[in-house]
Design a protein around this motif. Sequence first.
Motif, PDB file in Angstrom:
ATOM      1  N   HIS A 190       9.437   3.012  -0.160  1.00  0.00           N
ATOM      2  CA  HIS A 190       8.632   2.422   0.920  1.00  0.00           C
ATOM      3  C   HIS A 190      10.217   2.135   1.546  1.00  0.00           C
ATOM      4  CE1 HIS A 190       6.695  -0.820   2.817  1.00  0.00           C
ATOM      5  NE2 HIS A 190       7.857  -1.250   1.939  1.00  0.00           N
ATOM      6  N   THR A 233       0.624  -1.090  -0.020  1.00  0.00           N
ATOM      7  CA  THR A 233      -0.036  -0.326   0.046  1.00  0.00           C
ATOM      8  C   THR A 233       0.746   1.008  -0.297  1.00  0.00           C
ATOM      9  OG1 THR A 233      -1.907  -1.220   1.427  1.00  0.00           O
ATOM     10  CG2 THR A 233      -1.686   1.270   1.175  1.00  0.00           C
ATOM     11  N   LEU A 234       0.897   2.496  -0.939  1.00  0.00           N
ATOM     12  CA  LEU A 234       1.414   3.142  -1.457  1.00  0.00           C
ATOM     13  C   LEU A 234       0.831   4.255  -1.373  1.00  0.00           C
ATOM     14  CD1 LEU A 234       4.178   1.774  -3.722  1.00  0.00           C
ATOM     15  CD2 LEU A 234       4.394   1.734  -1.675  1.00  0.00           C
ATOM     16  N   ASP A 235       1.429   5.780  -1.202  1.00  0.00           N
ATOM     17  CA  ASP A 235       1.316   7.255  -1.563  1.00  0.00           C
ATOM     18  C   ASP A 235       1.530   7.578  -3.258  1.00  0.00           C
ATOM     19  OD1 ASP A 235      -0.717   7.527   0.964  1.00  0.00           O
ATOM     20  OD2 ASP A 235       1.582   8.165   1.909  1.00  0.00           O
ATOM     21  N   GLY A 258      -1.107  11.728  -6.177  1.00  0.00           N
ATOM     22  CA  GLY A 258      -1.229  12.113  -5.437  1.00  0.00           C
ATOM     23  C   GLY A 258      -2.196  10.742  -4.992  1.00  0.00           C
ATOM     24  N   GLU A 259      -2.638   9.753  -5.225  1.00  0.00           N
ATOM     25  CA  GLU A 259      -4.107   8.840  -5.187  1.00  0.00           C
ATOM     26  C   GLU A 259      -2.929   7.476  -3.799  1.00  0.00           C
ATOM     27  OE1 GLU A 259      -6.550   7.143  -8.161  1.00  0.00           O
ATOM     28  OE2 GLU A 259      -4.213   6.745  -8.744  1.00  0.00           O
ATOM     29  N   VAL A 260      -3.674   7.253  -3.092  1.00  0.00           N
ATOM     30  CA  VAL A 260      -3.300   5.835  -2.165  1.00  0.00           C
ATOM     31  C   VAL A 260      -3.769   4.691  -2.871  1.00  0.00           C
ATOM     32  CG1 VAL A 260      -3.617   5.130   0.133  1.00  0.00           C
ATOM     33  CG2 VAL A 260      -3.749   7.371  -0.327  1.00  0.00           C
ATOM     34  N   GLY A 316       3.008   9.864  -5.487  1.00  0.00           N
ATOM     35  CA  GLY A 316       4.256  11.056  -4.907  1.00  0.00           C
ATOM     36  C   GLY A 316       4.150  11.430  -6.691  1.00  0.00           C
ATOM     37  N   SER A 322      -7.396  10.145  -6.963  1.00  0.00           N
ATOM     38  CA  SER A 322      -7.379  11.181  -7.570  1.00  0.00           C
ATOM     39  C   SER A 322      -8.773  11.612  -8.161  1.00  0.00           C
ATOM     40  CB  SER A 322      -6.272  11.425  -8.799  1.00  0.00           C
ATOM     41  OG  SER A 322      -6.276  12.713  -9.253  1.00  0.00           O
ATOM     42  N   ALA A 326       6.938   6.632  -5.503  1.00  0.00           N
ATOM     43  CA  ALA A 326       6.149   6.140  -4.999  1.00  0.00           C
ATOM     44  C   ALA A 326       7.841   5.974  -3.695  1.00  0.00           C
ATOM     45  CB  ALA A 326       5.553   4.852  -4.952  1.00  0.00           C
ATOM     46  N   GLU A 374      -8.166   5.261  -2.846  1.00  0.00           N
ATOM     47  CA  GLU A 374      -8.033   6.589  -2.249  1.00  0.00           C
ATOM     48  C   GLU A 374      -8.033   7.197  -3.587  1.00  0.00           C
ATOM     49  OE1 GLU A 374      -6.633   8.944   0.681  1.00  0.00           O
ATOM     50  OE2 GLU A 374      -6.869   7.081   2.442  1.00  0.00           O
TER      51      GLU A 374
END
Length: 440
Positions: free
Chosen positions: A24, A8-10, A37-39, A12, A65, A22, A63
């Motif tokens: 990790h 699971t990543l945010d 910007g998505e998760v 960038g 965009s 992203a 999440e």
Amino acid sequence: MTESNLLTLDLGPIAHGGHTVARHDGRVIFVRHGVPGEVVRVRLTENEESAKFWRGDVAEVLEPSEHRVPHFWEPADALAHRDPVGGAEFGHISLPFQRELKARVFAEQLTRLGGLNAEENNFPQVQFALGREDGLGWRTRMSYSVDPEGRLAMSGFRSNKLTAISQMPLAHPAIEATGLYGVDYTGIDRVEAAVSSKDDATVLILLAEARPGAAKRVARQLPEGVNVAAFSQSGGSAADGRGALQAIAGRSWLSEEVLGEEFRITGEGFWQVHRAAAATLSERVLELAKPQPGEQIADLYAGAGLFSLPLARAVGQEGRVFSIEGAPGTHADAKKNLRGISQATVIRGRVERVLRQVARDAALDAVVLDPPRAGIDKSVAAELASSAVQRICYVSCDPASFARDVSRLTARGYELAHVEIHDLYPHTHHMESVALFVRR
């Protein structure tokens, strides 16, 4: 798929090549099929412990965009396929935001590799967006693989897995209307399709024949009026490893018309992919290079003479245009297209060598260049500087190589006076730019 393959990543910022960046546990991961910007849940595709960075594809959006849209083509949708095909990697992003992302990449490359300050230089947004509002139907050139069952297929990013396809929404409607997806291509290694951007929309199918006689069998399955040409994958010259191009049905070339000029393009010859690109780029080159009667201009990586012909018209019989191209087939097209234009000299050879000779024998007023994706090399930059040419109009299809060449040219006495971005490749990360350099 084990749980260790999913993170699971945010997501960038956007990076050159169609990835988001992203992180990790301190490691950089380049993620495709996401939006900044998505998760998301990311399926790792390359995750060797010794690697400096990993790669992955978005498998699930947690999440989304506001700029995410349903993908228009299922085979390229990472949320629908574990190994999505390439060619439409931005299809899940709204077109306006695609162009904003391309402008960000362009500015980042010019800042990081070109040594210029993005804010001070006011690098442009995408200035010219061509084609339909949905960004589909623009490709006049398509290239397909053939799977073991003889079906047209495409592969994914950094993947050898073939996925059979029954349509390609980015392809020109005339290509899609041929019914080429329902043909048995057994004995064919690769299939290329091209359509004239003229009103008649003549289609040419080019077949790389792996088995003798396969091309004639395929041609009988295609509708009447479709031109078919083929070459053998074996028995070619030492230079190209392939046999000569042969017409199977109809002719092996297409006729194009740009700014009132006629061009003949063989099936293997280079031509701009977007149906409106040739005219748009020609207009922009003429506007920025400003060729004048009596001037001497070199057109480097000239292809079939797309820019050479209007430049030759502009300089008139008192001037001279040197059309320089290394590829034999495309050079042959240029010779045909510039035949009868006395002020045009068509030369085949390595660009830096021919440029050195031309610059020694002629006082060049301007240079136009449209290099391949790799850009120009150091020797070409050095020859341009030695020639002391005052104006260089540079057409580029890759922001990274262009930015590197900005650094090379500015270090040799040139200033980037103007640059603009064209969205000639909607729903992909690719872009085109046209720039003007002037001698300081």
